[in-house]
Design a protein around this motif. Structure first.
Motif, PDB file in Angstrom:
ATOM      1  N   SER A  36       6.609   5.147  -2.554  1.00 23.55           N
ATOM      2  CA  SER A  36       6.853   4.030  -3.476  1.00 23.55           C
ATOM      3  C   SER A  36       5.570   3.538  -4.131  1.00 23.55           C
ATOM      4  N   GLU A  37       4.423   3.854  -3.531  1.00 22.29           N
ATOM      5  CA  GLU A  37       3.159   3.380  -4.105  1.00 22.29           C
ATOM      6  C   GLU A  37       2.757   4.155  -5.353  1.00 22.29           C
ATOM      7  N   LEU A  38       3.529   5.180  -5.723  1.00 23.39           N
ATOM      8  CA  LEU A  38       3.331   5.774  -7.032  1.00 23.39           C
ATOM      9  C   LEU A  38       3.526   4.726  -8.127  1.00 23.39           C
ATOM     10  N   ALA A  39       4.405   3.769  -7.878  1.00 22.44           N
ATOM     11  CA  ALA A  39       4.597   2.683  -8.844  1.00 22.44           C
ATOM     12  C   ALA A  39       3.345   1.819  -8.940  1.00 22.44           C
ATOM     13  N   THR A  40       2.721   1.540  -7.800  1.00 22.06           N
ATOM     14  CA  THR A  40       1.471   0.770  -7.799  1.00 22.06           C
ATOM     15  C   THR A  40       0.378   1.538  -8.540  1.00 22.06           C
ATOM     16  N   ALA A  41       0.295   2.834  -8.262  1.00 24.27           N
ATOM     17  CA  ALA A  41      -0.724   3.660  -8.915  1.00 24.27           C
ATOM     18  C   ALA A  41      -0.557   3.648 -10.426  1.00 24.27           C
ATOM     19  N   ARG A  42       0.691   3.757 -10.891  1.00 23.92           N
ATOM     20  CA  ARG A  42       0.944   3.754 -12.330  1.00 23.92           C
ATOM     21  C   ARG A  42       0.676   2.373 -12.926  1.00 23.92           C
ATOM     22  N   ILE A  80      -3.456  -6.959  -6.365  1.00 25.74           N
ATOM     23  CA  ILE A  80      -2.834  -5.637  -6.383  1.00 25.74           C
ATOM     24  C   ILE A  80      -1.545  -5.716  -5.567  1.00 25.74           C
ATOM     25  N   SER A  81      -0.423  -5.590  -6.221  1.00 25.10           N
ATOM     26  CA  SER A  81       0.866  -5.686  -5.546  1.00 25.10           C
ATOM     27  C   SER A  81       1.351  -4.299  -5.148  1.00 25.10           C
ATOM     28  N   SER A  82       1.434  -4.069  -3.842  1.00 23.16           N
ATOM     29  CA  SER A  82       2.012  -2.821  -3.338  1.00 23.16           C
ATOM     30  C   SER A  82       3.533  -2.944  -3.327  1.00 23.16           C
ATOM     31  N   ARG A  83       4.198  -1.933  -2.815  1.00 25.91           N
ATOM     32  CA  ARG A  83       5.651  -1.974  -2.747  1.00 25.91           C
ATOM     33  C   ARG A  83       6.168  -2.141  -1.323  1.00 25.91           C
ATOM     34  N   VAL A  84       5.313  -1.908  -0.346  1.00 23.35           N
ATOM     35  CA  VAL A  84       5.656  -2.113   1.061  1.00 23.35           C
ATOM     36  C   VAL A  84       4.437  -2.746   1.730  1.00 23.35           C
ATOM     37  N   GLU A  85       4.670  -3.760   2.565  1.00 23.45           N
ATOM     38  CA  GLU A  85       3.546  -4.502   3.152  1.00 23.45           C
ATOM     39  C   GLU A  85       2.623  -3.623   3.988  1.00 23.45           C
ATOM     40  N   ASN A  86       3.188  -2.636   4.676  1.00 20.87           N
ATOM     41  CA  ASN A  86       2.330  -1.756   5.467  1.00 20.87           C
ATOM     42  C   ASN A  86       1.336  -1.029   4.567  1.00 20.87           C
ATOM     43  N   ASN A  87       1.788  -0.642   3.383  1.00 18.03           N
ATOM     44  CA  ASN A  87       0.909   0.022   2.436  1.00 18.03           C
ATOM     45  C   ASN A  87      -0.116  -0.947   1.856  1.00 18.03           C
ATOM     46  N   VAL A 119      -5.076  13.097   0.749  1.00 18.23           N
ATOM     47  CA  VAL A 119      -4.439  14.323   1.241  1.00 18.23           C
ATOM     48  C   VAL A 119      -3.353  13.934   2.243  1.00 18.23           C
ATOM     49  N   ALA A 120      -2.144  14.443   2.048  1.00 20.24           N
ATOM     50  CA  ALA A 120      -1.039  14.109   2.940  1.00 20.24           C
ATOM     51  C   ALA A 120      -0.090  15.291   3.048  1.00 20.24           C
ATOM     52  N   GLY A 121       0.740  15.260   4.081  1.00 17.85           N
ATOM     53  CA  GLY A 121       1.829  16.210   4.192  1.00 17.85           C
ATOM     54  C   GLY A 121       3.079  15.636   3.570  1.00 17.85           C
ATOM     55  N   ASP A 122       4.151  16.442   3.521  1.00 18.98           N
ATOM     56  CA  ASP A 122       5.381  15.935   2.921  1.00 18.98           C
ATOM     57  C   ASP A 122       5.990  14.814   3.761  1.00 18.98           C
ATOM     58  N   GLY A 123       5.873  14.900   5.082  1.00 16.53           N
ATOM     59  CA  GLY A 123       6.428  13.856   5.933  1.00 16.53           C
ATOM     60  C   GLY A 123       5.709  12.534   5.753  1.00 16.53           C
ATOM     61  N   SER A 124       4.387  12.562   5.806  1.00 18.46           N
ATOM     62  CA  SER A 124       3.634  11.318   5.661  1.00 18.46           C
ATOM     63  C   SER A 124       3.701  10.784   4.240  1.00 18.46           C
ATOM     64  N   SER A 125       3.867  11.664   3.259  1.00 14.34           N
ATOM     65  CA  SER A 125       3.959  11.205   1.875  1.00 14.34           C
ATOM     66  C   SER A 125       5.161  10.297   1.658  1.00 14.34           C
ATOM     67  N   TYR A 134      -1.036   6.644   5.721  1.00 14.18           N
ATOM     68  CA  TYR A 134      -2.299   5.992   5.415  1.00 14.18           C
ATOM     69  C   TYR A 134      -2.946   6.489   4.119  1.00 14.18           C
ATOM     70  N   GLY A 135      -2.946   7.789   3.900  1.00 16.06           N
ATOM     71  CA  GLY A 135      -3.826   8.410   2.918  1.00 16.06           C
ATOM     72  C   GLY A 135      -3.717   7.872   1.510  1.00 16.06           C
ATOM     73  N   PHE A 136      -2.513   7.867   0.929  1.00 15.38           N
ATOM     74  CA  PHE A 136      -2.366   7.496  -0.476  1.00 15.38           C
ATOM     75  C   PHE A 136      -2.630   6.013  -0.727  1.00 15.38           C
ATOM     76  N   PRO A 137      -2.007   5.085   0.005  1.00 12.51           N
ATOM     77  CA  PRO A 137      -2.304   3.671  -0.268  1.00 12.51           C
ATOM     78  C   PRO A 137      -3.755   3.300   0.006  1.00 12.51           C
ATOM     79  N   ALA A 138      -4.368   3.889   1.030  1.00  8.22           N
ATOM     80  CA  ALA A 138      -5.780   3.617   1.284  1.00  8.22           C
ATOM     81  C   ALA A 138      -6.628   4.101   0.121  1.00  8.22           C
ATOM     82  N   ALA A 139      -6.281   5.264  -0.425  1.00  7.57           N
ATOM     83  CA  ALA A 139      -7.013   5.792  -1.573  1.00  7.57           C
ATOM     84  C   ALA A 139      -6.832   4.899  -2.797  1.00  7.57           C
TER      85      ALA A 139
END
Length: 581
Positions: free
Chosen positions: A484-490, A76-83, A473-479, A449-454
């Protein structure tokens, strides 16, 4: 974990490494690809039971990624290593398996460290394989190599259980097997393994790895400490229990329930322990750690049993809790014991410790519980009523309905992943995990954390043949940390519903600053159109009013693949009780 035989990877499909006039010559049989150190890495991980790898390719790590093409591991290739680190974390939490992360040298490895801090703080087992510059550049020599660090392992020392540098290919299988053993042994956590570029690429003569075995080290409680704890609890009239994240990691829920009922002891769960005890049990104080009424119950206990928690900032209601009784503290990490309060410290895996206590405790003790003439059940009911009355006295109708609507929409067995946002802060106290699991970034408290962990969780559950839909679940700041992980999700069609609560800034920091200074400074953010942004990645999205969040989530859960629900609203936190003292 039982050994798993591997196919003969030396003869598996892959492009032959031949060049010159023989390449592509139909009259000449194709030679099998020459195995290298990268093959040893993926063979060992596969033999240990790994199924999925997260990460991003990099120049020095290309040997790892070439070897993946000859292995059954799913990448699974993410777009940022932290994610990538967050995704491996979420995968492990959701599936109970070890998360595996591949990192490239230097910037790639360093970018993952904040994600690893969360896994380390929360005790999530992971194997991190990071590439390194060639051996000739090691030792802090300044050869000017790309990505070169003086000591890359040292950078990971604060966020991993241990760090290893492998300098010879023949050492790869044993080193990874040892790292896996360490990762799954309590206290669990990420373990760092470095392999130089040339060790990954050079041809090897080491046979293909056919089996590997890594079982967790035993971590039982000392018998005399169990005996002393039983003595204290047998004499107690007002025992109470704090169940922290270690209770869940030790899979000690069954023993916790049995002990609580034997002692007739009220139980409160920390944010990390959320779900360890039945939410609506007559002895459950739920997760209202940040409430003075609950704090007072814990202070009044003559014996307070703390399991898998340091009694840290949140669990002690911001260090305002002053227990008057004795404390029994159980934790697999010895540095946690008595870090905040004097206690009978028992270093042990929570599951093993609670099993030993459960076997030793007399069930008739429940008849001795006496909270100043009241039953524990009455104390719990009265305390929860006071908590609700306190909330009723504040203008929190929007927030309470919002959280209730989310809870109503989420299926009972769905796992949820919460970023550091006001909704999550509410969730720490009010979220009933039911038959699912509640996961948050509360261990280290980093954003994003929320989206990439999910994503990692959903793809992991899918690989296990389980219902894969999860909620982030995330706020606009944390989102924006993980947009960029929307690309991974798709790309992977991950069944994740991402709820973004957009209040135009860092909401909790705004609130903290206004409460402290009378104004907020630099907390406001330009608002992207999250719906259009998601749609640009090919991910369906909708914007709804707060009162419609429940219906929107139900519809999103019924859809295929990833989707986004955006709610523009300004939520606020319930008033803190630790400032009233």
């Amino acid at each position: 974990m039982s050994p798993q035989p591997l196919p003969n990877l030396a003869s598996s499909a892959g492009a032959p490494r031949v060049s010159g006039p023989t390449a592509g010559d139909p009259s000449r049989p194709e030679a099998p690809p020459q195995r290298n150190g990268g093959d040893l890495v993926v063979e060992t991980l596969t033999a240990l039971g790994a199924k999925t790898v997260f990460g991003i390719p990099g120049q020095h790590a290309l040997g790892l990624f070439d070897a993946l093409s000859r292995s059954p591991l799913h990448f699974i290739s993410s777009r940022v290593e932290n994610n990538s680190a967050f995704a491996a974390d979420g995968y492990s939490r959701a599936t109970g398996e070890v998360g595996v992360l591949f990192l490239s040298t230097g910037p790639g490895a360093l970018t993952a460290l904040a994600g690893l801090q969360e896994a380390y703080a929360t005790g999530v087992p992971m194997i991190v394989v990071a590439s390194q510059i060639p051996l000739e550049g090691l030792g802090a020599r300044r050869k000017g190599m790309l990505h070169q660090l003086d000591d890359q392992k040292a950078s990971a020392a604060n966020v991993t259980k241990s760090q290893r540098l492998i300098q010879h290919a023949s050492g790869i299988p044993s080193a990874i097997q040892d790292a896996w053993t360490e990762a799954v042994s309590s206290p669990q956590g990420p373990v760092w393994v470095e392999v130089p570029q040339n060790v990954l690429l050079d041809p090897i003569f080491v046979p293909a790895v056919e089996d590997a075995l890594a079982e967790p080290f035993d971590n039982p409680p000392r018998v005399e400490l169990v005996r002393e704890a039983v003595k204290w609890l047998t004499a107690a009239k007002r025992p109470a229990i704090v169940a922290g994240g270690g209770t869940r990691r030790g899979r000690a829920e069954k023993q916790l329930l049995s002990i609580a009922e034997k002692l007739n002891a009220p139980v409160v769960c920390t944010p990390g322990g959320n779900g360890a005890f039945p939410w609506n049990h007559e002895l459950s104080l739920q997760s209202w750690m940040e409430d003075r009424y609950v704090t007072e119950v814990l202070e009044d206990a003559d014996v307070l049993v703390v399991i898998g928690s340091s009694l840290g900032e949140v669990a002690s209601n911001y260090f305002t809790m002053e227990p008057r009784g004795r404390i029994i503290q159980i934790d697999a990490e010895p540095r946690v014991l008595e870090s905040n309060r004097p206690a009978l410290g028992i270093r042990a895996d929570a599951g093993q410790a609670l099993r030993a206590l459960d076997e030793a405790l007399d069930p008739s003790l429940r008849d001795d519980a006496d909270w100043h003439g009241a039953t524990p059940q009455a104390v719990v009911a009265e305390t929860l009523a006071k908590v609700q009355a306190r909330l009723d006295s504040q203008d929190l109708g929007l927030e309470r309905k919002f959280m209730a609507d989310i809870r109503d929409a989420v299926p009972a067995d769905m796992q949820t992943f919460w970023d550091m946002t006001i909704s999550a802060y509410w969730g720490w106290s009010c979220w009933d995990a039911k038959d699912g699991q509640f996961h948050s970034a509360q261990g280290a408290g980093g954003l994003g954390y929320g989206f990439p962990a999910a994503l990692g969780a959903a793809l992991g559950l899918q690989s296990q043949g389980k219902s894969p839909r999860v909620l982030a679940v995330a706020g606009d700041g944390s989102s924006m940390y993980s947009i960029s992980e929307l690309a991974t999700a798709r790309q992977h069609n991950a069944p994740v519903t991402w709820l973004i609560v957009d209040d135009g800034g860092y909401g909790i920091l705004r609130e903290y600053m206004v409460d402290t200074f009378g104004k907020a400074t630099h907390t406001e953010l330009a608002r992207p159109d999250f719906v259009k942004l998601a749609e640009a990645f090919g991910v369906p999205a909708q914007r709804v009013a707060p009162e419609d969040v429940g219906d929107a989530l139900k519809a999103a859960f019924a859809a295929d693949g990833p989707n986004v629900v955006v709610v523009e609203t300004l939520l606020k936190m319930f008033g803190p009780t630790h400032l009233d003292l």
